[in-house]
Design a protein around this motif. Sequence first.
Motif, PDB file in Angstrom:
ATOM      1  N   LEU A  68       0.819  -1.204   0.000  1.00 26.78           N
ATOM      2  CA  LEU A  68       0.000   0.000   0.000  1.00 26.78           C
ATOM      3  C   LEU A  68       0.860   1.264   0.000  1.00 26.78           C
ATOM      4  O   LEU A  68       2.000   1.254   0.481  1.00 26.78           O
ATOM      5  CB  LEU A  68      -0.906   0.008   1.229  1.00 26.78           C
ATOM      6  CG  LEU A  68      -1.858  -1.184   1.382  1.00 26.78           C
ATOM      7  CD1 LEU A  68      -2.503  -1.170   2.766  1.00 26.78           C
ATOM      8  CD2 LEU A  68      -2.915  -1.167   0.289  1.00 26.78           C
ATOM      9  N   ASP A  69       0.260   2.362  -0.488  1.00 20.85           N
ATOM     10  CA  ASP A  69       0.945   3.653  -0.474  1.00 20.85           C
ATOM     11  C   ASP A  69       0.584   4.476   0.751  1.00 20.85           C
ATOM     12  O   ASP A  69       1.392   5.298   1.203  1.00 20.85           O
ATOM     13  CB  ASP A  69       0.583   4.445  -1.735  1.00 20.85           C
ATOM     14  CG  ASP A  69       1.150   3.800  -2.973  1.00 20.85           C
ATOM     15  OD1 ASP A  69       2.339   4.017  -3.264  1.00 20.85           O
ATOM     16  OD2 ASP A  69       0.411   3.045  -3.637  1.00 20.85           O
ATOM     17  N   ALA A  70      -0.611   4.295   1.281  1.00 22.44           N
ATOM     18  CA  ALA A  70      -1.020   5.026   2.473  1.00 22.44           C
ATOM     19  C   ALA A  70      -2.017   4.191   3.258  1.00 22.44           C
ATOM     20  O   ALA A  70      -2.805   3.436   2.680  1.00 22.44           O
ATOM     21  CB  ALA A  70      -1.637   6.378   2.116  1.00 22.44           C
ATOM     22  N   VAL A  71      -1.963   4.330   4.577  1.00 25.36           N
ATOM     23  CA  VAL A  71      -2.899   3.649   5.477  1.00 25.36           C
ATOM     24  C   VAL A  71      -3.478   4.697   6.418  1.00 25.36           C
ATOM     25  O   VAL A  71      -2.755   5.531   6.978  1.00 25.36           O
ATOM     26  CB  VAL A  71      -2.205   2.532   6.273  1.00 25.36           C
ATOM     27  CG1 VAL A  71      -3.113   2.017   7.379  1.00 25.36           C
ATOM     28  CG2 VAL A  71      -1.800   1.390   5.349  1.00 25.36           C
ATOM     29  N   VAL A  72      -4.799   4.636   6.603  1.00 24.33           N
ATOM     30  CA  VAL A  72      -5.505   5.600   7.438  1.00 24.33           C
ATOM     31  C   VAL A  72      -6.131   4.862   8.621  1.00 24.33           C
ATOM     32  O   VAL A  72      -7.139   4.171   8.465  1.00 24.33           O
ATOM     33  CB  VAL A  72      -6.603   6.321   6.627  1.00 24.33           C
ATOM     34  CG1 VAL A  72      -7.073   7.553   7.401  1.00 24.33           C
ATOM     35  CG2 VAL A  72      -6.108   6.709   5.246  1.00 24.33           C
ATOM     36  N   PRO A  73      -5.552   4.978   9.819  1.00 24.27           N
ATOM     37  CA  PRO A  73      -6.126   4.271  10.976  1.00 24.27           C
ATOM     38  C   PRO A  73      -7.157   5.115  11.697  1.00 24.27           C
ATOM     39  O   PRO A  73      -7.002   6.322  11.887  1.00 24.27           O
ATOM     40  CB  PRO A  73      -4.897   4.040  11.866  1.00 24.27           C
ATOM     41  CG  PRO A  73      -3.986   5.176  11.540  1.00 24.27           C
ATOM     42  CD  PRO A  73      -4.259   5.591  10.122  1.00 24.27           C
ATOM     43  N   GLY A  74      -8.239   4.465  12.125  1.00 24.16           N
ATOM     44  CA  GLY A  74      -9.210   5.113  12.989  1.00 24.16           C
ATOM     45  C   GLY A  74      -8.979   4.722  14.431  1.00 24.16           C
ATOM     46  O   GLY A  74      -7.998   4.045  14.758  1.00 24.16           O
ATOM     47  N   ALA A  75      -9.849   5.150  15.308  1.00 24.67           N
ATOM     48  CA  ALA A  75      -9.806   4.670  16.687  1.00 24.67           C
ATOM     49  C   ALA A  75     -10.111   3.172  16.691  1.00 24.67           C
ATOM     50  O   ALA A  75     -10.488   2.586  15.677  1.00 24.67           O
ATOM     51  CB  ALA A  75     -10.825   5.434  17.526  1.00 24.67           C
ATOM     52  N   VAL A  76      -9.941   2.534  17.851  1.00 20.05           N
ATOM     53  CA  VAL A  76     -10.122   1.093  17.930  1.00 20.05           C
ATOM     54  C   VAL A  76     -11.520   0.703  17.447  1.00 20.05           C
ATOM     55  O   VAL A  76     -12.530   1.216  17.946  1.00 20.05           O
ATOM     56  CB  VAL A  76      -9.890   0.595  19.368  1.00 20.05           C
ATOM     57  CG1 VAL A  76     -10.267  -0.876  19.495  1.00 20.05           C
ATOM     58  CG2 VAL A  76      -8.440   0.808  19.759  1.00 20.05           C
ATOM     59  N   PHE A  77     -11.548  -0.178  16.441  1.00 22.03           N
ATOM     60  CA  PHE A  77     -12.786  -0.714  15.862  1.00 22.03           C
ATOM     61  C   PHE A  77     -13.688   0.389  15.290  1.00 22.03           C
ATOM     62  O   PHE A  77     -14.902   0.205  15.189  1.00 22.03           O
ATOM     63  CB  PHE A  77     -13.571  -1.528  16.890  1.00 22.03           C
ATOM     64  CG  PHE A  77     -12.877  -2.776  17.378  1.00 22.03           C
ATOM     65  CD1 PHE A  77     -11.750  -3.273  16.744  1.00 22.03           C
ATOM     66  CD2 PHE A  77     -13.363  -3.465  18.481  1.00 22.03           C
ATOM     67  CE1 PHE A  77     -11.114  -4.426  17.187  1.00 22.03           C
ATOM     68  CE2 PHE A  77     -12.739  -4.625  18.933  1.00 22.03           C
ATOM     69  CZ  PHE A  77     -11.611  -5.107  18.284  1.00 22.03           C
ATOM     70  N   THR A  78     -13.106   1.527  14.885  1.00 26.62           N
ATOM     71  CA  THR A  78     -13.888   2.659  14.401  1.00 26.62           C
ATOM     72  C   THR A  78     -13.298   3.169  13.101  1.00 26.62           C
ATOM     73  O   THR A  78     -12.080   3.379  13.004  1.00 26.62           O
ATOM     74  CB  THR A  78     -13.906   3.802  15.438  1.00 26.62           C
ATOM     75  OG1 THR A  78     -14.388   3.299  16.681  1.00 26.62           O
ATOM     76  CG2 THR A  78     -14.772   4.948  14.968  1.00 26.62           C
ATOM     77  N   SER A  79     -14.144   3.418  12.116  1.00 28.22           N
ATOM     78  CA  SER A  79     -13.677   3.910  10.829  1.00 28.22           C
ATOM     79  C   SER A  79     -12.964   5.245  10.968  1.00 28.22           C
ATOM     80  O   SER A  79     -13.358   6.099  11.770  1.00 28.22           O
ATOM     81  CB  SER A  79     -14.857   4.070   9.868  1.00 28.22           C
ATOM     82  OG  SER A  79     -14.477   4.799   8.723  1.00 28.22           O
TER      83      SER A  79
END
Length: 591
Positions: A68-79
């Motif tokens: 992948l070129d970019a990863v966008v993490p949310g809060a735990v179990f949240t988009s």
Amino acid sequence: MSYFLPDDEAVLTACRGLALTHPGIGLCTDPLYLLATRPARRRRVALVAGGGAGHEPLHTGLLGRGGLDAVVPGAVFTSPGSAQIAAASRAAAALRPRDGVLHIVKNYTGDRINFGLAADQLRSAGIPVAEVVVDDDLATDAVPTGRRGTGAAVVVEKLLGALADRGADLDGLAELGGRVAGASRSLAVCARAHTSPVGRAPAFRLRPDELDYGIGIHGERAAHTVRPGPVGAVVTRMLHRLLDAVPGTAQGVIAVISGLGGTSELELRAISALVHRDLTAQGVHVHALAAGTYVAALDMAGFSITLTALEPDWASLWDHPTDTPLRLPGAAAAAATTLIPPAAPAAADAAPARAAVPAEGSRAFLDELHRICLRAHPDLTELDQATGDGDFGDNFCGGVAAAVRLADQQGLTGTNALAETFRDRVGGSSGPLFGVLFTALAPGADRPTADVPALAGALRRALNRITAIGGACPGDCTLVDALAPAAEALAATAPAESGRAVTNAALAAIGGAHGTAVLTARRGRASYTGGHSEGVPDPGAVAVALVLTALARVHEPHLAGDLPGLHGITRGTTPLAGTRDETPARAFKRH
């Protein structure tokens, strides 16, 4: 995560740690996203994925060249939010002239909405965007919102990363992603829920004899709770459903076995072997077999199986090299196991000759010890959990059971089977030390009547050899503290007492084992645990007491009533030692 990171900064801190340990990964903290800073030169399209945290190493493990070129993490179990996704997509597209952005989205309502809004923002800015939706979870096949996106995200991202490195355009990547998602299905089970980050307790409760069958990666309960049975039967049941749902192809399948965060590598490797066995038995070619924690649900104890039916050229995409935190095994890992034949033992290493003993009564001691172990196994395990690592019950009682099988298969006498099994096949410290004891006891223990001088000499030889090997002395809180008084009792037997000599030795061993509860451990694993083993007897000493008790019951059955029952041997003999409902450790603590 629940215990070792501040709850309000857990995701940000974890992202910072990933960027610090992987030089090819950059971090933006506002809004939060991670960026691969060294993409392949031929890559024309940026691949962007994301979702709630707690599933690591998805998606961050596949961030970098070949992924992948970019990863966008949310809060735990949240988009993640749409602004995060749009910012990450713009940054990935701007890193080098590109032909647009491909979003890889797991099929959850929050993810679909936020990635959709971000795509609208990008198109308004003149950036071409396409979307691949991963919807592989068989447990939600009939849900109106469609199947959840789970383990197949790993396969989709790996194959698309390889094709993107080869210079594919946006339409080609989107078309491949849709086909891979359509050819992939997953199913997950769990035996223990994840730890809630808020309550720091299991999110839900399962009994020891239950499995949640069809669990979600956000900790969603399954529609069905089943009795697990052998793990092989669970794997077979899961594969039947998966194979019914994926198309059959001549190219075979990729099989991904993922832990859910609380399943050990040992278990996952064993499960992968069962998966490979079942698939090949049904004529399914396994191109690649991956086993590890790839899509977690925090620390849930469980696993998922993902099957992807391969089309031509997909195998080469899977095998494409990557420079990402997570390295997935290629085709070579799915080859047939190479079995190396055992080497013939050198003359010096050959096992001692088995002693010849009369057939009459030759299995009585082994069979009696086996009966005792069937009941004592849980108590020995719990005593060892209080003083060590908890494996003693399995090692000792498992060794006795293996000796029964060996005696059945090869017609060995009982003590010879015990000696050979513990000496050659039982590990840890219990294997060699009890191997010494059983070797010394052969053949006297298997004779129909007790030869007291011979048994006394055997125990003395075993004691001398064990103290020489392990270095323990009486008072060190080890099995020696039960063996030494038993040897002394036999050696001191007067002729008039010879008819109860073995019973006296068993009582001495039981007393010695109980006495270890007040000793400070100076040898063995209990010596590592500080005061935690205080008040708990040494499980090895208790096992010696069980061995002597079995000998006494066989050779002096008329005195069996003089011996405490199993409850008294493993938990104590006085009223202060607790009730039958108490655990062994608690009973001895009270004593």
